[in-house]
Motif scaffolding. Sequence first.
Motif: not given
Length: 151
Positions: A26-53
């Motif tokens: 979770i990344v919290l970032a304040k812009n001029p109007r409000l604070v946003r919670a950005i969910v930063h999701l990594v799709a390609d995990e290198p330890l994944q046994p095969q392509r992610t779904d």
Amino acid sequence: MIYKGPFKDIIYPAQSREPRVGRYRIVLAKNPRLVRAIVHLVADEPLQPQRTDLLTALDVVLNRIIDKELTGIGHDCMRLVVQSHERLIDYPIGFNALEVKRPRDAANRPPGTADEPVHIRSHDVVGGAAAFYVDQDEGKPASAIVERLLR
């Protein structure tokens, strides 16, 4: 103001119902109007046994993260950014208005005899009050500002 939480693992079901692992923060970032919670999701995990779904399970993953980390945060204050092969895609988050939980005092009132119109403003819906979903068709590359925040 910028807050970057640590990456955490999340287990989700693949199309075959086998377990897969992803990473998010979770990344919290304040812009001029409000604070946003950005969910930063990594799709390609290198330890994944095969392509992610992950793209097929985004709704499940998003709701788990919101229920665990963002309960009570307004819908208009949340964003989802998925990182895949160094690309960052910003996906809009929607919600099903029919699933918005009624206030406790409304549950004690007798049900009406007819359908009653209800007006729900997006900024009044909070995490934990409705099921959220990802509009994958409307995903677009993240802005340069968001990319700098997440790198």
